[in-house]
Design an enzyme around this catalytic site. Structure first.
Site, PDB file in Angstrom:
ATOM      1  N   LYS A  10       0.851  -1.205   0.000  1.00  0.00           N
ATOM      2  CA  LYS A  10       0.000   0.000   0.000  1.00  0.00           C
ATOM      3  C   LYS A  10       0.880   1.245   0.000  1.00  0.00           C
ATOM      4  CE  LYS A  10      -1.728   1.963   4.108  1.00  0.00           C
ATOM      5  NZ  LYS A  10      -2.551   1.958   5.329  1.00  0.00           N
ATOM      6  N   ASP A  24      -5.831  -5.314  10.588  1.00  0.00           N
ATOM      7  CA  ASP A  24      -5.048  -4.107  10.871  1.00  0.00           C
ATOM      8  C   ASP A  24      -5.194  -3.751  12.346  1.00  0.00           C
ATOM      9  OD1 ASP A  24      -3.391  -2.010  10.185  1.00  0.00           O
ATOM     10  OD2 ASP A  24      -4.723  -1.180   8.655  1.00  0.00           O
TER      11      ASP A  24
HETATM   12  C1  R5P Z   1      -1.856   2.932   9.642  1.00  0.00           C
HETATM   13  O1  R5P Z   1      -0.813   2.552   9.122  1.00  0.00           O
HETATM   14  C2  R5P Z   1      -2.792   2.005  10.353  1.00  0.00           C
HETATM   15  O2  R5P Z   1      -2.231   0.764  10.621  1.00  0.00           O
HETATM   16  C3  R5P Z   1      -4.060   1.829   9.558  1.00  0.00           C
HETATM   17  O3  R5P Z   1      -3.759   1.155   8.347  1.00  0.00           O
HETATM   18  C4  R5P Z   1      -4.689   3.148   9.253  1.00  0.00           C
HETATM   19  O4  R5P Z   1      -4.912   3.863  10.435  1.00  0.00           O
HETATM   20  C5  R5P Z   1      -6.001   2.992   8.523  1.00  0.00           C
HETATM   21  O5  R5P Z   1      -6.441   4.247   8.151  1.00  0.00           O
HETATM   22  P1  R5P Z   1      -7.625   4.436   7.092  1.00  0.00           P
HETATM   23  O6  R5P Z   1      -8.763   3.584   7.595  1.00  0.00           O
HETATM   24  O7  R5P Z   1      -7.956   5.914   7.163  1.00  0.00           O
HETATM   25  O8  R5P Z   1      -7.110   4.025   5.778  1.00  0.00           O
END
Ligand code: R5P
Length: 315
Positions: A196, A223
């Site tokens: 990503k 995540d």
């Molecule tokens: C960031 O690296 C975290 O691990 C999450 O991937 C992030 O907070 C997700 O953010 P969003 O839902 O805004 O894409």
């Protein structure tokens, strides 16, 4: 001298009263009564309405919205407990918002996670209890003792109970690989990783590639937190393009700012969204499953109070 033989006292700020009540109820007591409110001039006021002298006080306050107000409230509650001669003060912050601002990776940016940690310790917290930090190293921002709990076993048993035998756990970015691997190990499932890229400092996300086999499997995109959902939505799309059967998205923390939950719920690629109640979640949907963490926190508090191992909870 800490009078921990008397059992813990649980005090709630305004961030997540339901969670605080559930924790107190697991421990078998009521919340210690406190007034926590704002005056007309926007100043926060706290008064603890029961004696806490020499007691083992746990203040429950995740950094829910409004984040900065809730942090200020936490600091003032810690100060009130300290000035009321509490024996030991533990700030219980199941979700620590500023953990993502943890490094100076661009010129002239702050390390706000460290700043907030300093404020919490300076206010008088002896210990901090948190859950699934964005990066474990954030523990080191605190000079107070930190216990970092994990909701991995709670999330894993939810998926194990579905009794599927075709899971693949997918990390939505390379940084989350270790977390996803630990989760995959609990499920006895293989791991895949999405490459990503975040565009600038905004919430825009671009997915590039999948590393690993996902075809015809039920995928759990895993995540630490779902914020706007950009990561999960983009990840689900690329998984579907790679012929995954179903996509479940799971994380410890559901932040969901400004209507983002609705956006995630309406994503056709996502079958189910699974998070814990580390933060209060107001908008409900049949696609959203919220797993309770009060028993885990309550047990960790009981053990901390008795001086028993908290790590043993996760063996
Ligand atoms: C960031 O690296 C975290 O691990 C999450 O991937 C992030 O907070 C997700 O953010 P969003 O839902 O805004 O894409």
């Amino acid at each position: 001298m800490k009078n921990t033989q008397k059992g813990p006292l649980i005090i709630s700020g305004n961030a997540h009263n339901t969670l605080a009540k559930d924790i107190a109820s697991y421990i078998g007591q009521d919340l210690t009564r406190a007034e926590v409110f704002k005056f007309n001039n926007d100043n926060t006021f706290v008064k603890i309405l029961e004696n806490v002298r020499e007691r083992d006080v746990f203040i429950i306050q995740p950094t829910a919205f409004p984040v900065n107000d809730n942090i200020m409230e936490l600091l003032i509650m810690i100060d009130a407990a300290k000035r009321a001669s509490a024996g030991r003060i533990t700030a219980v912050i199941p979700y620590f918002s500023y953990a993502r601002t943890d490094k100076k990776d661009q010129p002239r940016v702050p390390i706000t996670g460290r700043l907030i940690a300093d404020l919490i310790t300076t206010a008088g917290a002896d210990r901090v209890m948190m859950m699934d930090l964005h990066a474990g190293q954030v523990q080191g921002f605190f000079s107070a003792t930190v216990d970092e709990l994990t909701a991995l076993p709670i999330l894993a048993s939810y998926f194990i109970d579905k009794k599927y035998d075709d899971w693949v756990v997918v990390s939505p970015d390379i940084g989350g690989t270790k977390r996803a691997r630990d989760f995959a190990n609990k499920l006895g499932a293989p791991l895949a990783i999405i490459e990503k890229r975040r565009i600038g400092n905004k919430d825009t996300v671009e997915t590039l590639n999948i590393i690993g086999e996902v075809k015809d499997r039920s995928a759990i995109l895993f995540d630490d937190e779902i914020n706007t959902g950009g990561t999960m939505i983009a990840g689900s799309k690329i998984l579907k393009e790679n012929n995954v059967k179903d996509v479940y998205v799971a994380a410890t923390h559901g932040v969901f700012p400004n209507g983002s939950l609705e956006k995630i719920v309406s994503s056709e690629e996502i079958k189910e969204i699974v998070v814990t109640d580390s933060l209060p979640i107001r908008n409900e949907s049949s696609k959203l499953k919220i797993l309770p963490i009060s028993e885990l926190l309550g047990e960790a508090i009981k053990r901390t109070n008795r001086g028993d191992s908290v790590g043993a909870l996760f063996l």
